[in-house]
Scaffold this active site. Sequence first.
Site, mmCIF file in Angstrom:
data_model
loop_
_atom_site.group_PDB
_atom_site.id
_atom_site.type_symbol
_atom_site.label_atom_id
_atom_site.label_comp_id
_atom_site.label_asym_id
_atom_site.label_seq_id
_atom_site.Cartn_x
_atom_site.Cartn_y
_atom_site.Cartn_z
ATOM 1 N N LYS A 1 -0.772 -32.336 18.029
ATOM 2 C CA LYS A 1 -0.183 -32.988 16.854
ATOM 3 C C LYS A 1 -0.296 -32.040 15.673
ATOM 4 O O LYS A 1 -1.357 -31.876 15.073
ATOM 5 C CB LYS A 1 -0.894 -34.298 16.516
ATOM 6 C CG LYS A 1 -0.053 -35.125 15.553
ATOM 7 C CD LYS A 1 -0.847 -35.992 14.605
ATOM 8 C CE LYS A 1 -1.449 -35.243 13.469
ATOM 9 N NZ LYS A 1 -0.520 -34.614 12.521
ATOM 10 N N CYS B 1 -9.684 -22.231 4.738
ATOM 11 C CA CYS B 1 -11.050 -22.741 4.852
ATOM 12 C C CYS B 1 -12.060 -21.635 4.601
ATOM 13 O O CYS B 1 -13.179 -21.891 4.192
ATOM 14 C CB CYS B 1 -11.258 -23.338 6.232
ATOM 15 S SG CYS B 1 -10.796 -22.172 7.525
ATOM 16 N N ARG C 1 -5.801 -14.741 0.094
ATOM 17 C CA ARG C 1 -5.126 -14.971 1.372
ATOM 18 C C ARG C 1 -4.608 -16.415 1.376
ATOM 19 O O ARG C 1 -5.347 -17.336 1.034
ATOM 20 C CB ARG C 1 -6.142 -14.763 2.500
ATOM 21 C CG ARG C 1 -5.571 -14.920 3.873
ATOM 22 C CD ARG C 1 -6.673 -14.628 4.881
ATOM 23 N NE ARG C 1 -6.162 -14.715 6.236
ATOM 24 C CZ ARG C 1 -6.850 -15.199 7.248
ATOM 25 N NH1 ARG C 1 -8.074 -15.633 7.073
ATOM 26 N NH2 ARG C 1 -6.327 -15.236 8.444
ATOM 27 N N GLU D 1 -13.329 -27.922 13.405
ATOM 28 C CA GLU D 1 -13.243 -26.782 12.481
ATOM 29 C C GLU D 1 -12.881 -27.375 11.128
ATOM 30 O O GLU D 1 -11.725 -27.718 10.881
ATOM 31 C CB GLU D 1 -12.165 -25.793 12.955
ATOM 32 C CG GLU D 1 -12.441 -25.164 14.314
ATOM 33 C CD GLU D 1 -13.532 -24.108 14.281
ATOM 34 O OE1 GLU D 1 -13.949 -23.704 13.178
ATOM 35 O OE2 GLU D 1 -13.977 -23.694 15.366
ATOM 36 N N GLU E 1 -13.984 -27.742 -2.222
ATOM 37 C CA GLU E 1 -12.978 -26.764 -1.788
ATOM 38 C C GLU E 1 -11.886 -26.717 -2.837
ATOM 39 O O GLU E 1 -11.309 -27.762 -3.169
ATOM 40 C CB GLU E 1 -12.342 -27.241 -0.480
ATOM 41 C CG GLU E 1 -13.017 -26.759 0.748
ATOM 42 C CD GLU E 1 -12.150 -26.972 1.991
ATOM 43 O OE1 GLU E 1 -11.773 -28.122 2.257
ATOM 44 O OE2 GLU E 1 -11.875 -25.984 2.677
HETATM 45 P P1 NAD Z 1 -6.356 -32.823 6.841
HETATM 46 O O1 NAD Z 1 -7.708 -33.194 7.316
HETATM 47 O O2 NAD Z 1 -5.729 -33.669 5.801
HETATM 48 O O3 NAD Z 1 -5.325 -32.794 8.051
HETATM 49 C C1 NAD Z 1 -5.528 -31.996 9.198
HETATM 50 C C2 NAD Z 1 -4.764 -32.609 10.351
HETATM 51 O O4 NAD Z 1 -5.307 -33.892 10.601
HETATM 52 C C3 NAD Z 1 -3.287 -32.830 10.081
HETATM 53 O O5 NAD Z 1 -2.566 -32.654 11.298
HETATM 54 C C4 NAD Z 1 -3.226 -34.281 9.657
HETATM 55 O O6 NAD Z 1 -1.982 -34.876 9.935
HETATM 56 C C5 NAD Z 1 -4.293 -34.864 10.557
HETATM 57 N N1 NAD Z 1 -4.880 -36.110 10.051
HETATM 58 C C6 NAD Z 1 -5.026 -36.515 8.769
HETATM 59 N N2 NAD Z 1 -5.592 -37.733 8.733
HETATM 60 C C7 NAD Z 1 -5.806 -38.106 10.024
HETATM 61 C C8 NAD Z 1 -6.361 -39.251 10.652
HETATM 62 N N3 NAD Z 1 -6.814 -40.278 9.941
HETATM 63 N N4 NAD Z 1 -6.409 -39.271 11.995
HETATM 64 C C9 NAD Z 1 -5.967 -38.234 12.723
HETATM 65 N N5 NAD Z 1 -5.438 -37.114 12.194
HETATM 66 C C10 NAD Z 1 -5.363 -37.057 10.862
HETATM 67 O O7 NAD Z 1 -6.445 -31.304 6.405
HETATM 68 P P2 NAD Z 1 -5.279 -30.389 5.826
HETATM 69 O O8 NAD Z 1 -5.071 -30.748 4.394
HETATM 70 O O9 NAD Z 1 -4.101 -30.381 6.744
HETATM 71 O O10 NAD Z 1 -5.942 -28.943 5.943
HETATM 72 C C11 NAD Z 1 -6.803 -28.448 4.992
HETATM 73 C C12 NAD Z 1 -8.244 -28.628 5.436
HETATM 74 O O11 NAD Z 1 -8.415 -28.002 6.695
HETATM 75 C C13 NAD Z 1 -9.231 -27.966 4.514
HETATM 76 O O12 NAD Z 1 -10.366 -28.784 4.371
HETATM 77 C C14 NAD Z 1 -9.597 -26.692 5.266
HETATM 78 O O13 NAD Z 1 -10.837 -26.141 4.936
HETATM 79 C C15 NAD Z 1 -9.543 -27.157 6.667
HETATM 80 N N6 NAD Z 1 -9.353 -26.038 7.582
HETATM 81 C C16 NAD Z 1 -10.409 -25.659 8.364
HETATM 82 C C17 NAD Z 1 -10.271 -24.570 9.210
HETATM 83 C C18 NAD Z 1 -11.422 -24.122 10.074
HETATM 84 O O14 NAD Z 1 -11.177 -23.398 11.035
HETATM 85 N N7 NAD Z 1 -12.653 -24.520 9.790
HETATM 86 C C19 NAD Z 1 -9.056 -23.888 9.287
HETATM 87 C C20 NAD Z 1 -8.001 -24.303 8.479
HETATM 88 C C21 NAD Z 1 -8.166 -25.402 7.644
#
Ligand code: NAD
Length: 501
Positions: free
Chosen positions: A194, A304, A298, A270, A401
Amino acid sequence: MTASPVISPAIRSERERSLLASVPTGLLINGEWRDASDGGTFDVHDPATGEVLATLASATSADAIAALDAADAAQASWARTAPRVRAEILRRAFDLVTERIEDFALLMTLEMGKPLAEARGEVTYGAEFLRWFSEETVRDYGRYLTTPEGKNKILVQHKPVGPCLLITPWNFPLAMATRKVAPAVAAGCTMVLKPAKLTPLTAQLFAQMMREAGLPAGVLNVVASSSASGISGPLLKDSRLRKVSFTGSTPVGKRLMADAARNVLRTSMELGGNAPFIVFEDADIDAAVEGAMAAKMRNMGEACTAANRFLVHEAIAQEFTRKFASAMGALVIGGGTDPSAQVGPLIDAGARDDAHNLVTAAVDAGAVVLTGGNRVAGPGYFYQPTVLADVPNNAVILSQEIFGPVAPVTTFTTEQGAIKLANASEYGLAAYLYSKDFNRLLRVAEQIEFGMVGFNAGVISNAAAPFGGVKQSGLGREGGSEGIAEYTTTQYIGMTDPYAR
Ligand code: NAD
């Protein structure tokens, strides 16, 4: 808001139009692209202009279950596929993605906003997971040994964990997908992917490449949706699902872990970060500024691993901050497809406003704006590269963040003081250290609570390295030799040794 003359007008070229038209818009279930069961759709936007780029099928809970049906049906035969066959599918996928680097880069720039040069970098980085795990596929060793008292034998083997749910964020639309799909394929797992609804187009094109590379129907199913919980909810309740691998924010990760507890699923998480970037008094200041630019800018700071807190020894703080602010202030803001652009838009208006609110709160708390500090007039969601000096240690911007091009700088006087500041966070993903003294770098690395540490390096992500965090930054590792283990389970066979006395 300030006006910027560099943002290009929204003119969609013929090349962009034909690329967008070539991206599948359906759900990939059991090898076929299909509409959502209720006919629902959602739009994907260009953050540089706000324009609609494409309209995709929006999976329902019933579609999610259909995707798991396909994954479950394919699991047993896929698990029995020869490792070499799986390896060669991944290797072909690496070649296909690499051949189409320009298409993937443009698509990512259009839907996510990062400048084209950075998007090309992500294609190279993301494709490398396909090549790396193609090589790892045939090297997943078990072991055979004699029990200590000499009477029995122990055989240990790895098996695919089973059907997986893979949930990816919007900020690295290709790399976050390949970092999960490639090790799952290598291990012999089937999956339901997804992608984030803000940037699903790259994952759609990637899934098509996986099919072209020879991945059998049902192994990879893709269900983009406007309702994330409508997908994860029913799947996490279904006992056929064996694992969830999530990359995204810590609050959502916690919710998914709680839901995954019901069926005791394997989880890889992650999550968010709050990386300290520590510059000691003996650092090469110009190298530290260069590293700071890379670690901060970047993906416009939407990473993250982005440096979130600049901790600089007081003796060199003035020189470092002056040079850093000058480099940040010189960056060219523009739509990612504009070749002169170095800083693209943030993903949406909310992200831009969140960054601005953190800046405003920091200034209210006593921080000084050295460069930037404002939103840029639209269209698009641009924010000026910003450096804040004299940020008090209790400012909110140091604990959250930022996810934008904003660099708060604060000072320290002793090595122990820097370590204490670095560890004062619930996150523990990446940290960056600048010093010419290797002993000091190692000594500090031993004492800081982070899963990844850069020594005089502003970018540390690599397919060959175990990527992941400690504390509330998550569980598990992606990439490296650890990456495949996230998708395997260990089976031990104990047997009587017929030759034992
Ligand atoms: P997010 O948590 O809002 O969403 C991530 C994914 O989860 C998306 O596909 C979203 O549709 C899905 N999602 C959201 N709510 C959900 C729920 N209730 N149930 C199931 N899925 C759900 O995060 P984002 O805004 O897309 O990404 C940014 C975040 O991701 C930041 O906190 C960043 O640090 C983190 N991130 C971490 C890494 C890592 O490797 N540690 C890498 C990239 C991003």
